[in-house]
Design a protein around this motif. Sequence first.
Motif, PDB file in Angstrom:
ATOM      1  N   SER A   2      -0.846  -7.791   8.688  1.00  0.00           N
ATOM      2  CA  SER A   2      -0.015  -7.701   7.482  1.00  0.00           C
ATOM      3  C   SER A   2       1.075  -8.768   7.494  1.00  0.00           C
ATOM      4  N   HIS A   3       1.469  -9.179   6.285  1.00  0.00           N
ATOM      5  CA  HIS A   3       2.476 -10.235   6.163  1.00  0.00           C
ATOM      6  C   HIS A   3       3.396  -9.906   4.998  1.00  0.00           C
ATOM      7  N   HIS A   4       4.671 -10.264   5.136  1.00  0.00           N
ATOM      8  CA  HIS A   4       5.645  -9.915   4.098  1.00  0.00           C
ATOM      9  C   HIS A   4       5.413 -10.663   2.781  1.00  0.00           C
ATOM     10  N   LEU A   5       4.607 -11.717   2.818  1.00  0.00           N
ATOM     11  CA  LEU A   5       4.291 -12.463   1.597  1.00  0.00           C
ATOM     12  C   LEU A   5       2.856 -12.182   1.131  1.00  0.00           C
ATOM     13  N   SER A   6       2.367 -10.988   1.416  1.00  0.00           N
ATOM     14  CA  SER A   6       0.963 -10.689   1.106  1.00  0.00           C
ATOM     15  C   SER A   6       0.663 -10.801  -0.383  1.00  0.00           C
ATOM     16  N   THR A   7       1.588 -10.362  -1.242  1.00  0.00           N
ATOM     17  CA  THR A   7       1.359 -10.460  -2.685  1.00  0.00           C
ATOM     18  C   THR A   7       1.214 -11.908  -3.107  1.00  0.00           C
ATOM     19  N   GLU A   8       2.116 -12.749  -2.632  1.00  0.00           N
ATOM     20  CA  GLU A   8       2.080 -14.169  -2.981  1.00  0.00           C
ATOM     21  C   GLU A   8       0.818 -14.841  -2.424  1.00  0.00           C
ATOM     22  N   LEU A   9       0.409 -14.425  -1.231  1.00  0.00           N
ATOM     23  CA  LEU A   9      -0.786 -15.012  -0.630  1.00  0.00           C
ATOM     24  C   LEU A   9      -2.044 -14.627  -1.421  1.00  0.00           C
ATOM     25  N   LEU A  10      -2.118 -13.374  -1.844  1.00  0.00           N
ATOM     26  CA  LEU A  10      -3.275 -12.930  -2.619  1.00  0.00           C
ATOM     27  C   LEU A  10      -3.293 -13.552  -4.005  1.00  0.00           C
ATOM     28  N   ALA A  11      -2.116 -13.935  -4.509  1.00  0.00           N
ATOM     29  CA  ALA A  11      -2.025 -14.574  -5.827  1.00  0.00           C
ATOM     30  C   ALA A  11      -2.121 -16.085  -5.747  1.00  0.00           C
ATOM     31  N   ALA A  61      -2.912  -5.189  -8.479  1.00  0.00           N
ATOM     32  CA  ALA A  61      -2.908  -5.795  -9.815  1.00  0.00           C
ATOM     33  C   ALA A  61      -3.303  -7.268  -9.733  1.00  0.00           C
ATOM     34  N   VAL A  62      -2.877  -7.933  -8.680  1.00  0.00           N
ATOM     35  CA  VAL A  62      -3.254  -9.337  -8.484  1.00  0.00           C
ATOM     36  C   VAL A  62      -4.759  -9.464  -8.294  1.00  0.00           C
ATOM     37  N   LEU A  63      -5.324  -8.610  -7.439  1.00  0.00           N
ATOM     38  CA  LEU A  63      -6.755  -8.673  -7.152  1.00  0.00           C
ATOM     39  C   LEU A  63      -7.599  -8.281  -8.358  1.00  0.00           C
ATOM     40  N   ASP A 113      -4.645   1.227 -16.580  1.00  0.00           N
ATOM     41  CA  ASP A 113      -3.795   0.308 -17.348  1.00  0.00           C
ATOM     42  C   ASP A 113      -3.424  -0.935 -16.539  1.00  0.00           C
ATOM     43  N   ARG A 114      -3.493  -0.829 -15.238  1.00  0.00           N
ATOM     44  CA  ARG A 114      -3.143  -1.966 -14.386  1.00  0.00           C
ATOM     45  C   ARG A 114      -4.321  -2.905 -14.130  1.00  0.00           C
ATOM     46  N   LEU A 115      -5.475  -2.560 -14.653  1.00  0.00           N
ATOM     47  CA  LEU A 115      -6.660  -3.382 -14.451  1.00  0.00           C
ATOM     48  C   LEU A 115      -6.794  -4.425 -15.550  1.00  0.00           C
ATOM     49  N   ASN A 116      -7.593  -5.433 -15.272  1.00  0.00           N
ATOM     50  CA  ASN A 116      -7.912  -6.457 -16.258  1.00  0.00           C
ATOM     51  C   ASN A 116      -8.721  -5.819 -17.383  1.00  0.00           C
ATOM     52  N   PRO A 117      -8.281  -5.930 -18.634  1.00  0.00           N
ATOM     53  CA  PRO A 117      -8.990  -5.267 -19.737  1.00  0.00           C
ATOM     54  C   PRO A 117     -10.408  -5.768 -19.957  1.00  0.00           C
ATOM     55  N   ASP A 118     -10.752  -6.917 -19.400  1.00  0.00           N
ATOM     56  CA  ASP A 118     -12.102  -7.452 -19.577  1.00  0.00           C
ATOM     57  C   ASP A 118     -13.071  -6.994 -18.492  1.00  0.00           C
ATOM     58  N   MET A 119     -12.599  -6.196 -17.546  1.00  0.00           N
ATOM     59  CA  MET A 119     -13.448  -5.742 -16.450  1.00  0.00           C
ATOM     60  C   MET A 119     -14.385  -4.632 -16.901  1.00  0.00           C
ATOM     61  N   ALA A 120     -15.509  -4.499 -16.191  1.00  0.00           N
ATOM     62  CA  ALA A 120     -16.351  -3.311 -16.299  1.00  0.00           C
ATOM     63  C   ALA A 120     -15.791  -2.295 -15.311  1.00  0.00           C
ATOM     64  N   ILE A 121     -15.512  -1.094 -15.763  1.00  0.00           N
ATOM     65  CA  ILE A 121     -14.817  -0.106 -14.943  1.00  0.00           C
ATOM     66  C   ILE A 121     -15.684   1.131 -14.764  1.00  0.00           C
ATOM     67  N   GLY A 122     -15.814   1.577 -13.540  1.00  0.00           N
ATOM     68  CA  GLY A 122     -16.549   2.803 -13.235  1.00  0.00           C
ATOM     69  C   GLY A 122     -15.690   3.733 -12.408  1.00  0.00           C
TER      70      GLY A 122
END
Length: 325
Positions: A218-227, A261-263, A289-298
Amino acid sequence: MKNTIEKALQKQQEAQEKSKAEQASISESDDNASTIEKALAAKENSETTENLPVSDNEHAEEVSSSDNTNDNASNAKPNKYFDIDLDRLRENGFVNLENARTLINEEYREIKRKLLQNAFGPLASTIASSNIIMVSSARPSEGKTFTATNLAISIAAEQDKTVLLVDADVLKPNVLRTLGLEPTSGLMEYLLGKVDDLSEVIHHTNIPKLKIIPAGKSHHLSTELLASTVMKDTVAEFSSRYADRVVIIDTPPLIGINESAVLANLAGQAVIVTEEGRSKMGDIRHAVDRLNPDMAIGFVVNKSTQFSEKGGYYGYQYYGSGDRD
């Protein structure tokens, strides 16, 4: 006269013996010189050869020979390799690769079929990165890693598909622990530049069509790294490099965690795991609501107390982006 002849013969014999001895000495000397010359020449050639660069063809032959040796060795394994205890998984209620029609196998066959249709069927052209599937939940401990792992194993049983299981729950990695494996470097180390190539964190397994990328430390900049652009380019490569590949990404829960949300912007499909009698409808709506609206969701209903037509405890429902309301 006789004495004179005898002396002459004796003198002649002595001269012949002396001549033979001299010739033998000369011959031996020549042989020694030849041997020394040959040894010096061999040494010189060896030194010259050692100093010459190996040609590409020679290197290719050497690598090819090594590869063939590894292929033929009964115990040969890639450097990055996970030996999953399949008996342990079966005993703990996971999907297994045996031909027996077990309840868990049948349930995940049904779940994966719609995902594969979205990824490779007629609708695939309408879904960006359709073969990238994120598995998440609204809250922790609702069974998302269990679901992600079972999906990966089930899809790996397909005859024409390969699977890459990525642990992107970098805050609380759980894929390796679920599989009974020891923690090791992975996605975070690659995004931080601590390893030079992505292949260094891709682990082969004893399930031939399944590979795993651990979360890493784990890293304190994980959000920034994933984005980061590196992550986006990496997922894009996952999506396009192999036509038969499905990528299952185990992500953190959706509510209250930015990484998910980034992923969600990188995957084409989302599987939201809910737990019967535990997950709240408000949380599920918030998660969607936090998902990409263009995704297929199951949705997968975990630990259901109601049996399906096949007698299973797992249910799967698919909704397109237009079905959210």
